[in-house]
Write a protein that holds these residues in place. Structure first.
Motif, PDB file in Angstrom:
ATOM      1  N   MET A   1      28.846 -48.068  -2.590  1.00  0.00           N
ATOM      2  CA  MET A   1      29.042 -48.802  -3.825  1.00  0.00           C
ATOM      3  C   MET A   1      30.248 -49.720  -3.642  1.00  0.00           C
ATOM      4  N   LYS A   5      32.968 -47.053 -10.605  1.00  0.00           N
ATOM      5  CA  LYS A   5      32.164 -46.975 -11.829  1.00  0.00           C
ATOM      6  C   LYS A   5      32.944 -47.514 -13.025  1.00  0.00           C
ATOM      7  N   LEU A  50      24.478 -55.371 -11.056  1.00  0.00           N
ATOM      8  CA  LEU A  50      24.138 -54.010 -10.633  1.00  0.00           C
ATOM      9  C   LEU A  50      23.605 -53.981  -9.200  1.00  0.00           C
ATOM     10  N   PHE A  54      25.654 -51.923  -6.198  1.00  0.00           N
ATOM     11  CA  PHE A  54      25.093 -50.769  -5.503  1.00  0.00           C
ATOM     12  C   PHE A  54      24.709 -51.051  -4.058  1.00  0.00           C
TER      13      PHE A  54
END
Length: 73
Positions: A1, A5, A50, A54
Motif C-alpha cells: 500500500m 489508511k 484507491l 493499493f
C-alpha cells in the motif's frame, strides 16, 4: 500500500470540498457541471485514488523492502 489508511482517509475527505469548489471555479469560465456530473467525476477520482493507493510500492506484489526489513527485526 502506497499510503497509510489514515492518510488515505484524509485525502478522500478533502476530495469532497475540492469537487464542490471545482464546480464554482468552472462556473466562472461558463462551464456548468450538474450535481450528477460532479458525483460521477468524484467517483472516478475516488476509484483512481484507491487504485493508486493499493498498488504495491516497488511493483513486486509478493513483498516490499519495508516488510522484509520489519521481519528481520
Amino acid at each position: 500500500m502506497r499510503i497509510s489508511k489514515a492518510g488515505l482517509l484524509v485525502v478522500l475527505a478533502f476530495l469532497a470540498p475540492i469537487l464542490v469548489e471545482l464546480r464554482t471555479v468552472l462556473a466562472w469560465f461558463d462551464i456548468h457541471l450538474s450535481v450528477l456530473e460532479t458525483v460521477a467525476l468524484g467517483g472516478i477520482l475516488v476509484a483512481a485514488i484507491l487504485v493508486w493507493a493499493f498498488l504495491p510500492e516497488d511493483g513486486d506484489e509478493t513483498t516490499s523492502e519495508r516488510d522484509v526489513s520489519n521481519s528481520e527485526l
